[in-house]
Design an enzyme around this catalytic site. Structure first.
Site, PDB file in Angstrom:
ATOM      1  N   SER A 143      -6.582   0.397   5.813  1.00  0.00           N
ATOM      2  CA  SER A 143      -6.454  -0.353   4.586  1.00  0.00           C
ATOM      3  C   SER A 143      -7.299  -1.553   4.561  1.00  0.00           C
ATOM      4  CB  SER A 143      -5.151  -0.888   4.454  1.00  0.00           C
ATOM      5  OG  SER A 143      -4.904  -1.783   3.351  1.00  0.00           O
TER       6      SER A 143
ATOM      7  N   TYR B  98       2.776  -4.611   7.201  1.00  0.00           N
ATOM      8  CA  TYR B  98       1.827  -3.818   6.683  1.00  0.00           C
ATOM      9  C   TYR B  98       0.630  -4.191   7.150  1.00  0.00           C
ATOM     10  CZ  TYR B  98      -1.204  -0.690   3.546  1.00  0.00           C
ATOM     11  OH  TYR B  98      -2.147   0.050   3.055  1.00  0.00           O
TER      12      TYR B  98
END
Length: 255
Positions: A143, A156
C-alpha cells in the site's frame, strides 16, 4: 504470445478489487490461475469470469491468517497443475479510523495478523514450491501506507511497512534460487474495500473527494491499474527486477 503463457500462479484476495482484476488479467495473458479468497462466493465469481473468457482457473477458499488454509491452497495448485510459477499476495484488511491510543490491542494484532503475518504465511509455502520449479516470482500487494503515513491508520501502516520489509529481505534471500520478490504499493483505489472504509468516515467527511484532491493526477486508481503493475512484475518482462516497492499512487505522498 505472452510470456505468461503456460505459467501457473495463485492470487489471494481475488474475489474482488485489485485481486480480481489481477487474476483476470493474468489469465488473459495466458496463465493458469488459482483464485483464492476467504469469501468462497466471490472467488467462484472471479473463476467463472476467467472461464467465460476461455481461461483456466481453480477456486480455493483461503483465510491467509490460517497456515493450514494457505498450505492446502498451494499444495492443491501444485497437485492440480504441476507446480507454481508466480503468486500475487493481495489479501488483506483495512483498519478503523482512530489514533493509536484509541485502539485495542486485539484490534491492532488482528490487522497485523492478516496483513503482515498472512503475507508471511503465503510466502512461506509459495517459496518452496517455486524453488522446486527452478525459480518464480512473488508480488506482495502492500500500500502507499507501506511507504508513508496514513493518518489514523497505525495498525494498517505498521503492517504494510512490514510487508515491504519482508519483500526486500525475501528478494535477497531467494535471488540465488531464481525467485524474484517485489511489492506493489497502490494509492487510494476504487475497490469494495475502499468504499467500505469511506462509508465509515466521520460524518461530513467525503473521503473520496479528499483523496482525489490530495492526488496530483486528481482521481483514484482503478483496480486494473494496480493489477497491471502486479502482472508486469510476474512476467519475464521484469526478469531483472527484484526487491522493489513500486508506487502506483498517481503521484501521491512519499514521506
Amino acid at each position: 504470445m505472452s510470456n505468461l503463457t503456460g505459467k501457473i500462479g495463485l492470487v489471494t484476495g481475488a474475489g474482488s478489487g485489485i485481486g480480481r482484476a489481477t487474476a483476470i488479467e493474468l489469465a488473459r495473458q495466458g496463465a493458469t490461475v488459482t483464485v483464492t479468497d476467504i469469501d468462497e462466493r466471490t472467488a467462484i465469481e472471479t473463476t467463472e469470469m476467467i472461464r467465460t473468457e476461455g481461461g483456466e482457473a481453480l477456486t480455493a477458499t483461503v483465510d491467509i491468517a490460517d497456515e493450514h488454509s494457505v498450505r492446502t491452497a498451494v499444495e492443491r495448485t501444485v497437485e492440480t497443475y504441476g507446480g507454481l510459477d508466480f503468486a500475487v499476495n493481495n489479501a488483506g484488511m483495512a483498519s478503523h479510523h482512530r489514533q493509536l491510543d484509541r485502539m485495542t490491542l486485539d484490534e491492532f494484532e488482528r490487522v497485523v495478523q492478516v496483513n503482515l503475518s498472512g503475507t508471511f504465511l503465503c510466502m512461506k509455502h509459495e517459496l518452496p514450491a517455486m524453488r522446486s520449479r527452478g525459480g518464480g516470482a512473488i508480488v506482495n500487494i502492500a500500500s502507499a501506507g507501506g511507504l508513508c503515513a496514513i493518518p489514523t491508520a497505525p495498525a494498517y501502516v505498521a503492517a504494510k511497512h512490514g510487508v515491504v520489509g519482508l519483500t526486500k529481505v525475501a528478494a535477497v534471500d531467494y535471488a540465488p534460487a531464481g525467485i524474484r520478490v517485489n511489492a506493489v504499493c497502490p494509492g487510494p483505489t476504487r475497490t469494495p474495500g475502499f468504499e467500505a472504509v469511506a462509508a465509515t468516515a466521520s460524518t461530513g467527511t467525503d473521503l473520496t473527494a479528499m483523496q482525489e484532491a490530495a492526488t496530483p493526477l486528481g482521481r483514484l486508481a482503478t483496480p486494473e491499474e494496480a493489477a497491471a503493475a502486479a502482472v508486469w512484475l510476474c512476467s519475464d518482462a521484469a526478469s531483472y527486477v527484484t526487491g522493489i516497492a513500486m508506487s502506483v499512487d498517481g503521484g501521491g505522498r512519499r514521506a
